[in-house]
Design a protein around this motif. Structure first.
Motif, mmCIF file in Angstrom:
data_model
loop_
_atom_site.group_PDB
_atom_site.id
_atom_site.type_symbol
_atom_site.label_atom_id
_atom_site.label_comp_id
_atom_site.label_asym_id
_atom_site.label_seq_id
_atom_site.Cartn_x
_atom_site.Cartn_y
_atom_site.Cartn_z
ATOM 1 N N GLN A 186 -34.264 -91.561 34.538
ATOM 2 C CA GLN A 186 -32.703 -91.157 34.608
ATOM 3 C C GLN A 186 -32.245 -91.249 33.353
ATOM 4 O OE1 GLN A 186 -30.486 -93.958 37.067
ATOM 5 N NE2 GLN A 186 -29.714 -91.994 38.325
ATOM 6 N N VAL A 187 -31.270 -90.322 32.841
ATOM 7 C CA VAL A 187 -30.679 -90.455 31.574
ATOM 8 C C VAL A 187 -29.801 -91.466 31.799
ATOM 9 C CG1 VAL A 187 -28.910 -88.372 32.643
ATOM 10 C CG2 VAL A 187 -29.656 -88.717 29.953
ATOM 11 N N GLN A 188 -29.502 -92.040 30.268
ATOM 12 C CA GLN A 188 -28.465 -92.928 30.026
ATOM 13 C C GLN A 188 -27.612 -92.485 29.168
ATOM 14 O OE1 GLN A 188 -32.094 -94.070 29.449
ATOM 15 N NE2 GLN A 188 -31.864 -94.586 31.700
ATOM 16 N N LEU A 189 -26.114 -92.577 29.508
ATOM 17 C CA LEU A 189 -25.077 -92.134 28.717
ATOM 18 C C LEU A 189 -24.081 -92.934 28.310
ATOM 19 C CD1 LEU A 189 -24.025 -89.621 31.616
ATOM 20 C CD2 LEU A 189 -25.420 -88.969 29.728
ATOM 21 N N VAL A 190 -23.548 -92.926 27.110
ATOM 22 C CA VAL A 190 -22.673 -93.719 26.226
ATOM 23 C C VAL A 190 -21.672 -92.724 25.922
ATOM 24 C CG1 VAL A 190 -22.403 -95.435 24.532
ATOM 25 C CG2 VAL A 190 -24.452 -95.417 25.904
ATOM 26 N N GLU A 191 -20.607 -93.151 26.232
ATOM 27 C CA GLU A 191 -19.150 -92.323 25.632
ATOM 28 C C GLU A 191 -18.629 -93.203 24.514
ATOM 29 O OE1 GLU A 191 -18.896 -92.344 30.336
ATOM 30 O OE2 GLU A 191 -19.440 -93.874 28.654
ATOM 31 N N SER A 192 -17.898 -92.402 23.675
ATOM 32 C CA SER A 192 -17.105 -93.080 22.501
ATOM 33 C C SER A 192 -15.919 -92.186 21.995
ATOM 34 C CB SER A 192 -18.273 -93.325 21.341
ATOM 35 O OG SER A 192 -18.693 -91.753 20.914
ATOM 36 N N GLY A 193 -15.561 -92.533 20.994
ATOM 37 C CA GLY A 193 -14.225 -91.565 20.438
ATOM 38 C C GLY A 193 -12.938 -91.817 21.177
ATOM 39 N N GLY A 194 -12.864 -92.747 22.226
ATOM 40 C CA GLY A 194 -11.540 -93.156 22.752
ATOM 41 C C GLY A 194 -10.738 -93.766 21.698
ATOM 42 N N GLY A 195 -9.413 -93.773 22.393
ATOM 43 C CA GLY A 195 -8.292 -94.709 21.107
ATOM 44 C C GLY A 195 -7.047 -94.170 21.651
ATOM 45 N N LEU A 196 -6.184 -94.426 20.622
ATOM 46 C CA LEU A 196 -4.576 -94.072 20.747
ATOM 47 C C LEU A 196 -4.411 -92.886 20.129
ATOM 48 C CD1 LEU A 196 -1.923 -95.345 21.711
ATOM 49 C CD2 LEU A 196 -1.913 -96.543 19.653
ATOM 50 N N ALA A 197 -3.575 -92.149 20.720
ATOM 51 C CA ALA A 197 -3.026 -90.792 20.348
ATOM 52 C C ALA A 197 -1.878 -90.628 20.566
ATOM 53 C CB ALA A 197 -4.155 -89.499 20.671
ATOM 54 N N GLN A 198 -1.013 -89.842 19.908
ATOM 55 C CA GLN A 198 0.324 -89.617 20.151
ATOM 56 C C GLN A 198 0.385 -88.214 20.913
ATOM 57 O OE1 GLN A 198 2.490 -89.342 16.506
ATOM 58 N NE2 GLN A 198 3.101 -91.331 16.695
ATOM 59 N N ALA A 199 1.409 -88.214 21.744
ATOM 60 C CA ALA A 199 1.633 -86.950 22.685
ATOM 61 C C ALA A 199 1.438 -85.721 21.854
ATOM 62 C CB ALA A 199 2.812 -87.060 23.368
ATOM 63 N N GLY A 200 0.703 -84.779 22.393
ATOM 64 C CA GLY A 200 0.702 -83.692 21.536
ATOM 65 C C GLY A 200 -0.271 -83.489 20.245
ATOM 66 N N GLY A 201 -1.070 -84.745 20.253
ATOM 67 C CA GLY A 201 -2.271 -84.636 19.370
ATOM 68 C C GLY A 201 -3.574 -84.525 20.013
ATOM 69 N N SER A 202 -4.622 -84.734 19.261
ATOM 70 C CA SER A 202 -5.933 -84.377 19.726
ATOM 71 C C SER A 202 -7.080 -85.536 19.783
ATOM 72 C CB SER A 202 -6.426 -83.251 19.090
ATOM 73 O OG SER A 202 -5.658 -82.186 19.351
ATOM 74 N N LEU A 203 -7.897 -85.586 20.790
ATOM 75 C CA LEU A 203 -9.319 -86.524 20.319
ATOM 76 C C LEU A 203 -10.345 -85.805 20.792
ATOM 77 C CD1 LEU A 203 -7.803 -90.144 22.113
ATOM 78 C CD2 LEU A 203 -8.538 -89.548 19.676
#
Length: 122
Positions: free
Chosen positions: A1-18
């Protein structure tokens, strides 16, 4: 089975990008269909986007891309809104099974990451 790890989350302002990343190990991610889900605090997990469809709430704002060389799928989130605040999860199912399952349903997927928090301030 494949193992998955997410990253890149955080705080952003409305209208911004992540950009979120979902890195796979144990298997070649190009052999899998990947979907993204999110769970706002106190609410049920909901579908965001897969390779074939996107939830109405994110159409035109969120897209996915792959980097097969890095065994990674990215979720590009633009024009963020406070209602996008949630824990985001990537999930995967082998393409042999994914072809016959409803990819907007969490039950279609066999592997899940641990999630990454995205908070959008107004």
């Amino acid at each position: 089975q494949v193992q998955l790890v997410e990253s890149g989350g955080g705080l952003a302002q409305a209208g911004g990008s992540l950009r979120l990343s979902c890195v796979a190990s144990g298997r070649t991610l190009s052999d899998y269909v990947v979907g993204w889900f999110r769970q706002p605090q106190g609410k049920e997990r909901e579908f965001v986007i897969s390779t074939t469809e996107a939830a109405d709430a994110v159409k035109g704002r969120f897209t996915v891309s792959r980097n097969n060389a890095k065994n990674t799928v990215h979720l590009h989130m633009n024009s963020l809104k406070p209602e996008d605040t949630a824990v985001y999860y990537c999930a995967a199912v082998h393409i042999l099974y994914g072809a016959t399952r409803r990819l907007a349903q969490s039950s279609a997927y066999d592997s899940w990451g641990q999630g990454t928090q995205v908070t959008v301030s107004s």
